[in-house]
Design an enzyme around this catalytic site. Structure first.
Site, short mmCIF file in Angstrom:
data_model
loop_
_atom_site.label_atom_id
_atom_site.label_comp_id
_atom_site.label_asym_id
_atom_site.label_seq_id
_atom_site.Cartn_x
_atom_site.Cartn_y
_atom_site.Cartn_z
NE ARG A 253 74.42 102.79 -24.51
CZ ARG A 253 75.04 103.54 -25.43
NH1 ARG A 253 75.15 103.10 -26.68
NH2 ARG A 253 75.56 104.70 -25.12
CG HIS B 118 70.07 105.38 -23.86
ND1 HIS B 118 71.06 106.20 -24.35
CD2 HIS B 118 70.69 104.55 -22.99
CE1 HIS B 118 72.24 105.87 -23.80
NE2 HIS B 118 72.02 104.87 -22.98
#
Length: 313
Positions: free
Chosen positions: A51, A55
């Protein structure tokens, strides 16, 4: 039929597999060995590390800007609301420190993050792919840019497609990378509106399977900000195709998961993976991760090679 974007082809030429073969030949071994020490103890970190990479790439490109700390006169991406739940920065710092001992000032934090994401996925049953490297680190990180660029969990299919296309990613990349939700957890706050007040009338999202909604309500009470829920119940620590089976049954946790059934191309892919036990998912995911890793990269003399990932030199 899905078409690769021209911009990704251009970006890919700037990176190369084995970029550090001469300058830091053992870097991939060092990264994998260090990441393994953490994943072995805490497999759920794999989702967190993947993640962070996502991001990072969606804001200013894959330049390590999500790793920078805020300053008194600047609130960085790391402290933007969508990133407050990110975990695993300590793993990135540990890997970077180990690499620096072997090859000081050579390997970028952006490349380390791309390698960490690949290794973390592989260590919990996901595919292995070659990571093109040669990225350099950015010097700018602005909190509000994360709010603008990161697709929220309540995004509809139109905004998701627009978001991905704006980064040079295809509709296929969108549905494939959404499959990363086969691992990890989420706080109730990211989807509670689907349970209790979807249209402002105290109702549930009609696109959410009613039995699943009941199960989620048993875990997440109104205004619950602490409880976490598995995104792929039963196998959230294992990288598999279970996500698509859930989405096909209207049991995707987020509105952005459910939205994949609202487009003919993304729906067809969901149903294909659900019916074939993910026949092409591993291969597709590997390709889409390389595509994502090409977003807005800095190369050559642009940016810098940070000595510490949380600080510019």
């Amino acid at each position: 039929m899905f078409l690769s974007s021209f911009s990704n082809i251009v970006e890919a030429k700037k990176l190369a597999v084995g970029f550090y073969r001469g300058s830091c030949p053992g870097v991939e071994y060092i990264v994998a060995k260090t990441v393994a020490q953490y994943i072995k103890k805490q497999p759920t970190l794999a989702a967190s590390l993947l993640r962070i990479h996502f991001h990072d790439c969606f804001v200013r490109g894959c330049d390590g800007s999500v790793l920078l700390n805020s300053k008194p006169n600047n609130r960085a991406e790391k402290d933007s609301f969508p990133n407050l739940s990110l975990r695993g920065f300590n793993v990135v710092d540990a890997v970077k420190a180990t690499v620096e001992k072997q090859c000081p000032g050579v390997v970028s934090c952006a490349d380390i993050l791309a390698l960490i994401a690949r290794d973390a996925v592989r260590m919990i049953g996901g595919p292995l792919w070659e990571v093109p490297t040669g990225r350099r680190d950015g010097r700018v990180s602005i909190s509000r840019e994360a709010l603008i660029n990161l697709p929220p969990p309540f995004a509809n299919i139109s905004s998701l497609k627009t978001s991905f296309l704006s980064k040079g990613l295809s509709v296929k990349d969108l549905v494939v990378l959404s499959g990363s939700h086969t691992i990890g957890v989420s706080h109730c706050t990211s989807f509670s509106n689907r349970l209790y007040n979807f249209t402002g009338k105290g109702d549930a999202d009609p696109k959410l399977d009613k039995y699943y909604a009941v199960a989620l309500k048993n875990k997440c009470k109104p205004n619950d900000q602490k409880t976490i829920v598995e995104m792929d119940p039963g196998s959230f620590k294992t990288f598999d195709q279970g996500y698509y089976t859930l989405v096909s049954k209207r049991r995707g946790l987020f509105q952005s998961d459910s939205a994949l059934l609202d487009d003919p191309d993304t729906k067809a892919y969901v149903l294909l993976q659900a019916s074939t036990r993910g026949a092409t998912f591993a291969t597709d995911f590997a390709k889409s991760m390389v595509n994502m890793g090409n977003i807005g990269v800095l190369t050559g003399t642009d940016g810098e090679i940070r000595r510490r990932c949380a600080f510019v030199n």
